[in-house]
Design an enzyme around this catalytic site. Structure first.
Site, PDB file in Angstrom:
ATOM      1  N   SER A  77       0.835  -1.205   0.000  1.00 23.69           N
ATOM      2  CA  SER A  77       0.000   0.000   0.000  1.00 23.69           C
ATOM      3  C   SER A  77       0.865   1.249   0.000  1.00 23.69           C
ATOM      4  CB  SER A  77      -0.913   0.012   1.223  1.00 23.69           C
ATOM      5  OG  SER A  77      -1.732  -1.125   1.217  1.00 23.69           O
TER       6      SER A  77
HETATM    7  C1  LIG Z   1      -3.142  -4.146  -0.215  1.00 20.66           C
HETATM    8  S1  LIG Z   1      -2.505  -5.701   0.128  1.00 20.66           S
HETATM    9  C2  LIG Z   1      -1.906  -5.553   1.771  1.00 20.66           C
HETATM   10  C3  LIG Z   1      -0.832  -4.530   1.936  1.00 20.66           C
HETATM   11  C4  LIG Z   1      -0.023  -4.707   3.162  1.00 20.66           C
HETATM   12  N1  LIG Z   1      -0.804  -4.645   4.385  1.00 20.66           N
HETATM   13  C5  LIG Z   1       1.149  -3.780   3.244  1.00 20.66           C
HETATM   14  O1  LIG Z   1       1.855  -3.888   4.234  1.00 20.66           O
HETATM   15  O2  LIG Z   1       1.401  -2.972   2.348  1.00 20.66           O
HETATM   16  C6  LIG Z   1      -3.952  -6.679   0.396  1.00 20.66           C
HETATM   17  C7  LIG Z   1      -3.675  -8.110   0.771  1.00 20.66           C
HETATM   18  O3  LIG Z   1      -4.880  -8.679   1.250  1.00 20.66           O
HETATM   19  C8  LIG Z   1      -4.802 -10.052   0.966  1.00 20.66           C
HETATM   20  N2  LIG Z   1      -6.122 -10.646   1.117  1.00 20.66           N
HETATM   21  C9  LIG Z   1      -7.174 -10.579   0.265  1.00 20.66           C
HETATM   22  N3  LIG Z   1      -8.211 -11.270   0.772  1.00 20.66           N
HETATM   23  C10 LIG Z   1      -7.809 -11.780   1.955  1.00 20.66           C
HETATM   24  C11 LIG Z   1      -8.439 -12.584   2.940  1.00 20.66           C
HETATM   25  N4  LIG Z   1      -9.688 -13.005   2.804  1.00 20.66           N
HETATM   26  N5  LIG Z   1      -7.723 -12.923   4.036  1.00 20.66           N
HETATM   27  C12 LIG Z   1      -6.426 -12.493   4.191  1.00 20.66           C
HETATM   28  N6  LIG Z   1      -5.793 -11.750   3.280  1.00 20.66           N
HETATM   29  C13 LIG Z   1      -6.478 -11.378   2.181  1.00 20.66           C
HETATM   30  C14 LIG Z   1      -4.222 -10.112  -0.433  1.00 20.66           C
HETATM   31  O4  LIG Z   1      -3.654 -11.387  -0.690  1.00 20.66           O
HETATM   32  C15 LIG Z   1      -3.192  -8.982  -0.370  1.00 20.66           C
HETATM   33  O5  LIG Z   1      -1.928  -9.469  -0.090  1.00 20.66           O
END
Ligand SMILES: C[S@@+](CC[C@H](N)C(=O)[O-])C[C@H]1O[C@@H](n2cnc3c(N)ncnc32)[C@H](O)[C@@H]1O
Length: 401
Positions: A77
């Site tokens: 992000s």
């Molecule tokens: C925007 S990224 C996270 C960015 C991160 N927090 C950072 O440090 O920059 C969103 C993440 O959510 C994860 N995700 C999507 N659905 C999910 C779920 N149901 N449970 C856990 N993770 C999930 C995706 O695999 C992705 O890696």
């Protein structure tokens, strides 16, 4: 011929210090603990294949994983959004935090904020993402952060209760595990999507439900797995689509496309068009049958659909008609005046409802950040309150005072 980039490679420590300064200037960082966390974490180590200039750019995301169609499933992000959400979280040393949606760097910020006595768990549904997060956390000096591979819809019960649950993927609902997993004074920070528009909302407990303390516009990759959005999107014709996540909204592509061929009806509110993000939220949550109209550039250039639909615009939909917001220059209202374009046999009635909302907004609610969200878990009451959004595990309401 290949262009040679001869710009000097900048020292990550300098880039980091610049980032912290700029985040303060741009109101991302508002407190000393968050500033200290951003100054401490070597952000570039969480984007090992990306130039450090990009990793330290305030508003850029770094791609981590895409699906077979090129849609982003995971990104690091942008620093500005992370800072804003960490400020919303109100973290104190010693807290226990759960991050849903991993990558590593935000978990490292959380660890800095909760300190040595605190605990951070980060969960991701994707093995590649969680493996990379683990490697990066270890390389950057955060071996104490716990990484878990699971669908975050179920929370991570063996670490509960958490003082903070921070979700970093766009959620469509608040599953019971997140509310049950919160300590009595715990806070949930979640980017909640309603009909195609997302706000990061900081929720505190309120009885069996949640009440918002703050919210801010946000953009995230969507939640996958059990909690994925129940959303429908129909193409009316090439370059024109309508989406809704409300099962009660009719989406008849052929009828709406026929409506688009009928002459348009315009209604003007006589009111100023301003605070577009807040107005968008107000419309989305108050239209009786809400959807979102999207139009491609060439459709707009040919005058078939207004430019307001280029990035999606709140739209009122019936079986055979639709109405959406537009604007025009008007010196009397100052800058722009808001208005409505409607198509179809029911255009008059839809335009009336829409323009009434535009006027009510301008008269009563034109203040930034004035909404209060509530999440009420459990079966939806009947009849459903007018401003309620129906979800699988409960309802969302928003009120403007
Ligand atoms: C925007 S990224 C996270 C960015 C991160 N927090 C950072 O440090 O920059 C969103 C993440 O959510 C994860 N995700 C999507 N659905 C999910 C779920 N149901 N449970 C856990 N993770 C999930 C995706 O695999 C992705 O890696």
């Amino acid at each position: 011929m290949t262009a040679i980039d001869d710009s000097p490679v900048r020292d990550p420590d300098v880039l980091r210090a610049d980032m912290v300064r700029a985040l303060r200037d741009q109101d991302g960082i508002r407190s000393e603990p968050v500033a200290a966390a951003f100054a401490a974490v070597p952000r570039h180590l969480f984007a090992p294949d990306t130039p450090a200039e990009i990793a330290y750019d305030l508003h850029r995301t770094v791609p981590v994983k895409k699906d077979e169609n090129g849609l982003e499933l995971s990104v690091m992000s942008a620093a500005h959004l992370q800072a804003v959400m960490l400020e919303q979280a109100g973290i104190e040393p010693g807290m226990k935090a759960l991050e849903v949606g991993s990558g590593g760097v935000n978990a490292a910020y959380l660890q800095e904020l909760v300190g040595k006595q605190g605990e951070v768990t980060t969960v991701d549904i994707d093995r590649d993402v969680i493996d990379q997060a683990r490697r990066c956390l270890d390389d950057a000096g955060y071996p104490q952060v716990r990484t878990v591979l699971a669908d975050g819809e179920g929370g991570v019960p063996d670490g509960a209760p958490y003082d903070l649950i921070m979700v970093t993927a766009a959620a469509w609902d608040v599953p019971p595990s997140w509310i049950d997993g919160l300590a009595p004074a715990g806070r949930l920070v979640v980017p909640l999507t309603v009909c195609g528009t997302t706000r990061s909302i900081a929720f505190d407990r309120d009885g069996t439900g949640l009440v918002s303390r703050s919210y801010t516009l946000a953009r995230f990759v969507p939640m996958q797995g059990e909690g994925a959005a129940e959303e429908r999107k129909v193409m009316l014709r090439e370059g024109v689509a309508v989406q809704s996540d409300d099962i009660r909204v009719p989406l008849d592509a052929r009828a709406l496309d026929r409506a688009l061929d009928l002459p348009r009806l315009e209604r003007w509110s006589g009111e100023a068009y301003d605070l577009p993000d807040e107005l968008e939220l107000y419309l989305t949550l108050n239209l009786s049958s809400p959807a979102r109209l999207h139009a491609a550039n060439d459709v707009v250039e040919r005058g078939i659909v207004e430019a307001s639909a280029l990035f999606g615009v709140p739209t009122l939909v019936s079986e055979d008609s639709f109405a959406y917001r537009t604007r025009r220059e008007n010196a009397d209202t100052g800058g722009f005046e808001s208005g409505v374009v409607a198509h179809g046999p029911g255009a008059e009635a839809l335009a009336d409802e829409y323009v009434t909302l535009l006027r009510r907004w301008a008269r009563d609610h034109r203040r930034r950040g004035a909404a209060m969200f509530r999440y009420l878990p459990g079966p939806a009451p009947t009849p459903l309150p007018g401003n309620a959004v129906l979800r699988r595990h409960g309802i969302v309401t928003a009120t403007w005072h």
